[in-house]
Design a protein around this motif. Structure first.
Motif, short mmCIF file in Angstrom:
data_model
loop_
_atom_site.label_atom_id
_atom_site.label_comp_id
_atom_site.label_asym_id
_atom_site.label_seq_id
_atom_site.Cartn_x
_atom_site.Cartn_y
_atom_site.Cartn_z
N ALA A 62 39.41 85.05 47.58
CA ALA A 62 40.03 85.88 47.24
C ALA A 62 41.24 85.58 48.50
CB ALA A 62 39.65 87.56 48.13
N GLY A 63 41.16 84.14 48.14
CA GLY A 63 43.05 83.44 49.79
C GLY A 63 42.26 83.11 50.93
N ARG A 64 41.26 82.96 50.44
CA ARG A 64 40.47 82.27 52.25
C ARG A 64 40.08 80.76 51.23
NH1 ARG A 64 41.59 83.18 56.62
NH2 ARG A 64 39.25 83.11 57.57
N ILE A 65 40.48 79.92 52.05
CA ILE A 65 39.92 78.35 51.79
C ILE A 65 39.91 77.33 53.19
CG2 ILE A 65 41.75 77.22 50.73
CD1 ILE A 65 39.83 76.44 48.83
N GLY A 66 38.69 76.63 53.13
CA GLY A 66 38.35 75.87 54.42
C GLY A 66 37.53 74.23 53.38
N VAL A 67 38.15 73.26 54.01
CA VAL A 67 37.54 71.97 53.65
C VAL A 67 36.81 71.42 54.90
CG1 VAL A 67 38.43 69.48 53.06
CG2 VAL A 67 40.38 72.04 52.41
N GLY A 68 36.04 70.50 53.97
CA GLY A 68 35.30 70.18 55.45
C GLY A 68 34.26 68.43 55.30
N SER A 92 44.22 81.25 55.46
CA SER A 92 45.04 81.84 54.11
C SER A 92 45.76 81.56 53.29
CB SER A 92 44.94 83.14 54.81
OG SER A 92 43.56 84.08 55.68
N PHE A 93 46.16 81.94 51.82
CA PHE A 93 46.93 81.97 51.60
C PHE A 93 47.44 82.65 50.89
CE2 PHE A 93 45.16 77.79 51.65
CZ PHE A 93 45.44 77.08 52.69
N VAL A 133 39.37 73.24 44.51
CA VAL A 133 39.71 74.10 45.72
C VAL A 133 40.62 75.12 45.12
CG1 VAL A 133 42.05 73.86 46.99
CG2 VAL A 133 40.47 72.01 47.17
N LEU A 134 40.78 75.16 44.41
CA LEU A 134 41.94 76.61 43.51
C LEU A 134 40.58 77.35 42.70
CD1 LEU A 134 44.29 74.79 41.31
CD2 LEU A 134 45.04 75.69 43.71
N ASP A 161 48.20 71.28 50.86
CA ASP A 161 49.30 71.09 51.28
C ASP A 161 50.16 71.69 50.12
OD1 ASP A 161 51.85 69.82 53.32
OD2 ASP A 161 52.04 68.71 51.26
N ALA A 162 49.61 71.77 48.79
CA ALA A 162 51.06 72.06 48.21
C ALA A 162 51.20 73.88 48.06
CB ALA A 162 50.50 71.89 46.45
N LEU A 163 50.12 74.11 48.45
CA LEU A 163 49.61 75.67 48.52
C LEU A 163 50.92 76.13 50.20
CD1 LEU A 163 45.56 75.53 48.11
CD2 LEU A 163 47.89 76.92 46.29
N ARG A 164 49.92 75.03 50.65
CA ARG A 164 50.94 75.48 52.05
C ARG A 164 52.76 75.42 52.00
NH1 ARG A 164 46.73 72.07 55.71
NH2 ARG A 164 46.27 73.48 56.84
N ARG A 165 53.26 75.35 51.32
CA ARG A 165 54.15 75.16 51.01
C ARG A 165 54.62 75.82 50.65
NH1 ARG A 165 56.77 69.67 51.31
NH2 ARG A 165 55.11 68.29 51.88
N MET A 166 54.03 76.93 49.93
CA MET A 166 54.21 78.34 48.64
C MET A 166 54.45 79.12 49.11
SD MET A 166 53.50 77.82 45.42
CE MET A 166 52.18 76.58 44.85
N ARG A 167 56.19 80.14 49.15
CA ARG A 167 56.42 81.71 50.03
C ARG A 167 56.87 82.13 48.62
NH1 ARG A 167 55.20 78.31 53.56
NH2 ARG A 167 57.04 77.10 54.84
#
Length: 184
Positions: A62-68, A92-93, A133-134, A161-167
């Motif tokens: 639902a828009g939240r993700i984490g990488v470990g 969150s994204f 990831v997606l 990084d690509a998701l962080r660049r989304m606006r």
């Protein structure tokens, strides 16, 4: 005072919630995916000592993700450490319905990942770490292309990084109003 009067004033215990909310309940909705397990060897006097490293992605779809990333002598312990690390570092994204808002290129180390929005019903056209990831993020329709290195860690970080660049449209509109540009 007689014994019968003592027992008359005792009331039934108050009803509490049937199941209290715990940390495990929050984690129950999270989906975890193991992206890559790496076996490392250390040469010692008696032979080789093996260790394992696990790259894990955790998301709530639902828009939240984490990488470990976790390391241990045994595979289950490495996965457990990676999962705990991912839960601590969740971000969150925003998405546009079930896809990404626009085309975006993410870079990390040698990895480059291109994300493109897709029409409903297309599905997740991705492989390896990008798909993990997606799907854990909750994206249902997207087209992707991995352009650089195929190192799983670099690919996962490039996807983030690509998701962080989304606006979103509203974010672009606010930034243009703040700079004095005309909004189209």
């Amino acid at each position: 005072m007689s014994d019968s009067k003592k027992f008359e004033k005792i009331e039934a215990p108050k009803k509490h919630r049937e199941r209290p909310t715990t940390k495990d309940d929050k984690d129950a909705a999270l989906q975890e995916r193991v992206v890559h397990i790496n076996r490392c060897a250390k040469v010692v006097k008696g032979g080789r000592r093996f260790g394992f490293a696990a790259l894990v992605v955790v998301g709530n779809q639902a828009g939240r993700i984490g990488v470990g990333y976790g390391k241990a002598k045994e595979v289950p312990d490495a996965i457990k450490k990676g999962t705990e690390h991912a839960k601590k570092n969740m971000v969150s994204f925003r998405m546009k319905e079930n896809t990404v808002p626009h085309v975006s290129l993410g870079r990390s180390d040698g990895g480059r990942v291109l994300l493109k929005p897709a029409s409903p019903g297309t599905g997740v056209i991705a492989g390896g770490g990008v798909r993990a990831v997606l799907e854990t993020l909750g994206v249902k329709d997207v087209l992707t292309k991995s352009l650089g290195s195929n190192n799983p860690f670099a690919v996962v970080r490039a996807t983030i990084d690509a998701l962080r660049r989304m606006r979103t449209y509203d974010q672009v509109k606010e930034s243009r109003l703040a700079s004095g540009d005309e909004v189209i």
